[in-house]
Design a protein around this motif. Structure first.
Motif, PDB file in Angstrom:
ATOM      1  N   LYS A  54      -0.159   2.852  -9.450  1.00  0.00           N
ATOM      2  CA  LYS A  54      -1.199   3.801  -9.821  1.00  0.00           C
ATOM      3  C   LYS A  54      -0.672   4.837 -10.813  1.00  0.00           C
ATOM      4  O   LYS A  54      -1.353   5.176 -11.779  1.00  0.00           O
ATOM      5  CB  LYS A  54      -1.753   4.476  -8.570  1.00  0.00           C
ATOM      6  N   SER A  55       0.535   5.322 -10.592  1.00  0.00           N
ATOM      7  CA  SER A  55       1.074   6.349 -11.481  1.00  0.00           C
ATOM      8  C   SER A  55       1.347   5.811 -12.875  1.00  0.00           C
ATOM      9  O   SER A  55       1.218   6.538 -13.862  1.00  0.00           O
ATOM     10  CB  SER A  55       2.364   6.936 -10.890  1.00  0.00           C
ATOM     11  N   LEU A  56       1.705   4.533 -12.968  1.00  0.00           N
ATOM     12  CA  LEU A  56       2.004   3.927 -14.270  1.00  0.00           C
ATOM     13  C   LEU A  56       0.820   3.170 -14.857  1.00  0.00           C
ATOM     14  O   LEU A  56       0.916   2.653 -15.965  1.00  0.00           O
ATOM     15  CB  LEU A  56       3.193   2.966 -14.131  1.00  0.00           C
ATOM     16  N   PHE A  74      -7.847  -1.875 -11.249  1.00  0.00           N
ATOM     17  CA  PHE A  74      -6.710  -2.743 -11.595  1.00  0.00           C
ATOM     18  C   PHE A  74      -5.944  -3.287 -10.399  1.00  0.00           C
ATOM     19  O   PHE A  74      -4.901  -3.904 -10.566  1.00  0.00           O
ATOM     20  CB  PHE A  74      -5.744  -2.015 -12.536  1.00  0.00           C
ATOM     21  N   ILE A  75      -6.441  -3.087  -9.183  1.00  0.00           N
ATOM     22  CA  ILE A  75      -5.819  -3.706  -8.008  1.00  0.00           C
ATOM     23  C   ILE A  75      -6.758  -4.785  -7.483  1.00  0.00           C
ATOM     24  O   ILE A  75      -7.921  -4.520  -7.170  1.00  0.00           O
ATOM     25  CB  ILE A  75      -5.538  -2.679  -6.900  1.00  0.00           C
ATOM     26  N   ASP A  76      -6.254  -6.018  -7.393  1.00  0.00           N
ATOM     27  CA  ASP A  76      -7.057  -7.158  -6.950  1.00  0.00           C
ATOM     28  C   ASP A  76      -6.402  -7.826  -5.744  1.00  0.00           C
ATOM     29  O   ASP A  76      -5.213  -7.629  -5.458  1.00  0.00           O
ATOM     30  CB  ASP A  76      -7.204  -8.176  -8.079  1.00  0.00           C
ATOM     31  N   TYR A 121       0.821  -1.212   0.000  1.00  0.00           N
ATOM     32  CA  TYR A 121       0.000   0.000   0.000  1.00  0.00           C
ATOM     33  C   TYR A 121       0.855   1.261   0.000  1.00  0.00           C
ATOM     34  O   TYR A 121       0.577   2.210  -0.730  1.00  0.00           O
ATOM     35  CB  TYR A 121      -0.922  -0.007   1.214  1.00  0.00           C
ATOM     36  N   THR A 122       1.919   1.264   0.799  1.00  0.00           N
ATOM     37  CA  THR A 122       2.720   2.481   0.945  1.00  0.00           C
ATOM     38  C   THR A 122       3.803   2.619  -0.117  1.00  0.00           C
ATOM     39  O   THR A 122       4.148   3.731  -0.519  1.00  0.00           O
ATOM     40  CB  THR A 122       3.395   2.520   2.326  1.00  0.00           C
ATOM     41  N   GLY A 123       4.367   1.498  -0.580  1.00  0.00           N
ATOM     42  CA  GLY A 123       5.479   1.561  -1.526  1.00  0.00           C
ATOM     43  C   GLY A 123       5.139   1.206  -2.952  1.00  0.00           C
ATOM     44  O   GLY A 123       5.537   1.904  -3.888  1.00  0.00           O
ATOM     45  N   ALA A 124       4.389   0.110  -3.146  1.00  0.00           N
ATOM     46  CA  ALA A 124       4.108  -0.354  -4.504  1.00  0.00           C
ATOM     47  C   ALA A 124       2.906   0.343  -5.131  1.00  0.00           C
ATOM     48  O   ALA A 124       2.943   0.726  -6.303  1.00  0.00           O
ATOM     49  CB  ALA A 124       3.880  -1.864  -4.497  1.00  0.00           C
ATOM     50  N   TYR A 125       1.842   0.500  -4.361  1.00  0.00           N
ATOM     51  CA  TYR A 125       0.590   1.041  -4.908  1.00  0.00           C
ATOM     52  C   TYR A 125       0.757   2.416  -5.558  1.00  0.00           C
ATOM     53  O   TYR A 125       0.247   2.630  -6.667  1.00  0.00           O
ATOM     54  CB  TYR A 125      -0.473   1.074  -3.816  1.00  0.00           C
ATOM     55  N   PRO A 126       1.469   3.370  -4.944  1.00  0.00           N
ATOM     56  CA  PRO A 126       1.635   4.662  -5.627  1.00  0.00           C
ATOM     57  C   PRO A 126       2.316   4.540  -6.990  1.00  0.00           C
ATOM     58  O   PRO A 126       1.974   5.265  -7.931  1.00  0.00           O
ATOM     59  CB  PRO A 126       2.497   5.463  -4.638  1.00  0.00           C
ATOM     60  N   ILE A 127       3.264   3.607  -7.101  1.00  0.00           N
ATOM     61  CA  ILE A 127       3.958   3.412  -8.381  1.00  0.00           C
ATOM     62  C   ILE A 127       3.033   2.737  -9.388  1.00  0.00           C
ATOM     63  O   ILE A 127       2.949   3.145 -10.550  1.00  0.00           O
ATOM     64  CB  ILE A 127       5.235   2.579  -8.159  1.00  0.00           C
ATOM     65  N   GLY A 155     -17.250 -14.693 -29.642  1.00  0.00           N
ATOM     66  CA  GLY A 155     -16.921 -14.227 -30.986  1.00  0.00           C
ATOM     67  C   GLY A 155     -16.859 -12.716 -31.094  1.00  0.00           C
ATOM     68  O   GLY A 155     -17.151 -12.158 -32.159  1.00  0.00           O
ATOM     69  N   THR A 156     -16.475 -12.035 -30.030  1.00  0.00           N
ATOM     70  CA  THR A 156     -16.511 -10.571 -30.016  1.00  0.00           C
ATOM     71  C   THR A 156     -15.117  -9.967 -29.917  1.00  0.00           C
ATOM     72  O   THR A 156     -14.212 -10.525 -29.302  1.00  0.00           O
ATOM     73  CB  THR A 156     -17.359 -10.051 -28.848  1.00  0.00           C
ATOM     74  N   VAL A 157     -14.989  -8.794 -30.526  1.00  0.00           N
ATOM     75  CA  VAL A 157     -13.776  -7.989 -30.453  1.00  0.00           C
ATOM     76  C   VAL A 157     -14.116  -6.723 -29.691  1.00  0.00           C
ATOM     77  O   VAL A 157     -15.156  -6.101 -29.924  1.00  0.00           O
ATOM     78  CB  VAL A 157     -13.263  -7.630 -31.861  1.00  0.00           C
ATOM     79  N   ALA A 158     -13.237  -6.321 -28.768  1.00  0.00           N
ATOM     80  CA  ALA A 158     -13.467  -5.094 -27.986  1.00  0.00           C
ATOM     81  C   ALA A 158     -12.140  -4.448 -27.674  1.00  0.00           C
ATOM     82  O   ALA A 158     -11.094  -5.100 -27.671  1.00  0.00           O
ATOM     83  CB  ALA A 158     -14.220  -5.415 -26.691  1.00  0.00           C
ATOM     84  N   VAL A 159     -12.184  -3.155 -27.415  1.00  0.00           N
ATOM     85  CA  VAL A 159     -10.996  -2.448 -26.940  1.00  0.00           C
ATOM     86  C   VAL A 159     -10.723  -2.897 -25.510  1.00  0.00           C
ATOM     87  O   VAL A 159     -11.645  -3.014 -24.701  1.00  0.00           O
ATOM     88  CB  VAL A 159     -11.211  -0.921 -26.996  1.00  0.00           C
ATOM     89  N   ARG A 160      -9.454  -3.179 -25.207  1.00  0.00           N
ATOM     90  CA  ARG A 160      -9.102  -3.572 -23.850  1.00  0.00           C
ATOM     91  C   ARG A 160      -9.491  -2.461 -22.873  1.00  0.00           C
ATOM     92  O   ARG A 160      -9.279  -1.280 -23.127  1.00  0.00           O
ATOM     93  CB  ARG A 160      -7.605  -3.817 -23.729  1.00  0.00           C
ATOM     94  N   VAL A 161     -10.054  -2.850 -21.756  1.00  0.00           N
ATOM     95  CA  VAL A 161     -10.396  -1.877 -20.716  1.00  0.00           C
ATOM     96  C   VAL A 161      -9.105  -1.351 -20.113  1.00  0.00           C
ATOM     97  O   VAL A 161      -8.275  -2.115 -19.626  1.00  0.00           O
ATOM     98  CB  VAL A 161     -11.290  -2.515 -19.631  1.00  0.00           C
ATOM     99  N   ALA A 162      -8.930  -0.048 -20.159  1.00  0.00           N
ATOM    100  CA  ALA A 162      -7.686   0.547 -19.677  1.00  0.00           C
ATOM    101  C   ALA A 162      -7.669   0.644 -18.164  1.00  0.00           C
ATOM    102  O   ALA A 162      -8.699   0.905 -17.549  1.00  0.00           O
ATOM    103  CB  ALA A 162      -7.503   1.934 -20.287  1.00  0.00           C
ATOM    104  N   PRO A 163      -6.510   0.442 -17.541  1.00  0.00           N
ATOM    105  CA  PRO A 163      -6.406   0.681 -16.091  1.00  0.00           C
ATOM    106  C   PRO A 163      -6.768   2.124 -15.767  1.00  0.00           C
ATOM    107  O   PRO A 163      -6.256   3.055 -16.390  1.00  0.00           O
ATOM    108  CB  PRO A 163      -4.932   0.396 -15.802  1.00  0.00           C
ATOM    109  N   SER A 164      -7.653   2.322 -14.808  1.00  0.00           N
ATOM    110  CA  SER A 164      -8.085   3.676 -14.500  1.00  0.00           C
ATOM    111  C   SER A 164      -8.366   3.834 -13.018  1.00  0.00           C
ATOM    112  O   SER A 164      -8.685   2.874 -12.319  1.00  0.00           O
ATOM    113  CB  SER A 164      -9.345   4.035 -15.286  1.00  0.00           C
ATOM    114  N   VAL A 165      -8.183   5.048 -12.555  1.00  0.00           N
ATOM    115  CA  VAL A 165      -8.538   5.418 -11.196  1.00  0.00           C
ATOM    116  C   VAL A 165      -9.971   5.910 -11.230  1.00  0.00           C
ATOM    117  O   VAL A 165     -10.336   6.769 -12.035  1.00  0.00           O
ATOM    118  CB  VAL A 165      -7.600   6.505 -10.658  1.00  0.00           C
ATOM    119  N   LYS A 166     -10.811   5.383 -10.342  1.00  0.00           N
ATOM    120  CA  LYS A 166     -12.229   5.693 -10.380  1.00  0.00           C
ATOM    121  C   LYS A 166     -12.510   7.033  -9.722  1.00  0.00           C
ATOM    122  O   LYS A 166     -11.763   7.492  -8.872  1.00  0.00           O
ATOM    123  CB  LYS A 166     -13.026   4.590  -9.674  1.00  0.00           C
TER     124      LYS A 166
END
Length: 378
Positions: free
Chosen positions: A114-116, A154-156, A106-112, A367-378
């Motif tokens: 999230k930024s990327l 994008f965080i699970d 949470y303190t070290g990895a998550y900010p990085i 049988g469907t094609v879609a744009v990948r859902v982009a990582p996003s902050v809600k």
């Protein structure tokens, strides 16, 4: 109208918002592997603690930025599950995983992350949720986990057992070993109840399904694997250093260690590429151009040997059996020719993705094609 404006209109038509960092926009186009995933394993991100499984926040960020610059594509846990079910993933796909549920995530990895906009999953030892600061290395609190899973897409989280992350007096991992005098039925109940407790304690901290687990120490047995499956786990991760493929056992998913202090960005890149599974004779995935265009909010028409695509405000003209396309007065190079197959005009999925400038995913079940859902902050 410029391509940027056209793509913006296309995305609005299909109801997606793409958030790209400047670094992601400059990715290399090299393809090192396809239809397989490098699952990376980390534990502790800390700038003063030291161990064989602890790296600094700078090294972690340098690793991710280097892989991004080399053309690796980070995918989410959900995309990885879809891949195992048959869907496509981008070339050079990578899934980031963390074990143990340390607060340093949470303190070290998550900010990085999230930024990327890099997705990740953390496998939590849930007995530590009762007293996060009481563990040898401080653990994440429920509020911290809930914040991350609800503030982003994008965080699970997943299970790392409730209270079986230790060794027994006989040296065996608690998940697979037997307690003194423990019979078969008692062992089964111990593992089943522990797995169910882990899932139960994570319930409410995420809206995603809780059906993933990482084995403590990467150790399991056929019996333990069967028991966690009975408790509702559908995907489980080991520490076998190989690439993950669709054909592999979903309860024995391999991972490549990235979280040791000696693993430089360049070494991690080489480590992944050394493990790429050979794909002799693999052909690029092709899709029905007209159906794909419609699913992306556009249209297509074929007349004779000419295919015309309209996506948003962009119009493309392609010739059957040719490897170029025209957009206005400009020409676009294709990797594979447009083909007429069984009465349909088909295009390679990668080429269609390049034309619209967005990563695509194909799901064979629908049988469907879609744009990948982009990582996003809600």
């Amino acid at each position: 109208m410029s391509k940027r404006i056209g793509i913006t209109i296309l995305l609005s038509l299909i109801g997606l918002t793409l958030l790209l960092t400047p670094l992601q926009a400059k990715r290399s186009q090299d393809i090192y592997y396809q239809d397989q995933v490098a699952v990376l394993m980390y534990h502790h991100i800390h700038d003063t603690d030291t161990s064989s499984s602890t790296i600094t926040s700078k090294l972690f960020q340098d690793q991710l930025q280097f892989l991004l610059s080399k053309g690796y594509h980070f995918i989410s846990l959900n995309e990885f599950k879809q891949y195992l079910a048959g869907a496509t993933v981008p070339a050079n796909a990578v899934l980031v995983t963390f074990d143990d549920g340390y607060q340093s995530f949470y303190t070290g990895a998550y900010p990085i992350l999230k930024s990327l906009r890099v997705p990740a999953v953390n496998f939590v030892i849930t007995t530590d949720l009762a007293n996060p600061m009481g563990s040898y290395i401080p653990s994440m609190s429920k509020d911290q986990i809930r914040e991350m899973t609800h503030a982003t897409n994008f965080i699970d989280i997943g299970c790392h057992t409730d209270n079986l992350h230790h060794k027994l007096p006989n040296g065996q991992a608690a998940l697979v070993g037997r307690l003194d005098g423990e019979g078969g039925d008692a062992y089964k109940q111990r593992v089943l109840k522990d797995t169910q407790a882990c899932v139960g304690k994570l319930a409410g901290l995420t809206d995603a399904p809780l059906d993933v687990m990482a084995y403590p120490y990467g150790i399991t047995s056929p019996e333990a694997t069967e028991l966690i499956q009975q408790a509702g786990i559908r995907y489980a991760f080991t520490i076998s250093p190989e690439m993950a493929t669709r054909s592999a056992d979903h309860l024995l998913i391999p991972r490549i260690n990235a979280g040791s202090p000696g693993i430089t960005p360049e070494l991690l890149d080489r480590s992944i590429q050394r493990r790429v599974r050979a794909q002799p004779g693999s052909a690029p995935l092709r899709v029905d151009a007209a159906a794909a265009a419609a699913q992306l909010g556009g249209s297509a028409s074929a007349e004779g040997g000419v295919l015309r695509l309209r996506l948003g405000q962009e119009a493309f003209t392609l010739q059957v059996n040719a490897t170029t396309a025209t957009r206005g007065s400009s020409r676009v190079k294709l990797r594979q020719p447009v083909l007429r197959e069984h009465g349909q005009v088909t295009i390679a999925l990668d080429d269609l993705s390049a034309l619209i400038g967005q990563p695509l995913v194909y799901t064979p079940a629908t049988g469907t094609v879609a744009v990948r859902v982009a990582p996003s902050v809600k």
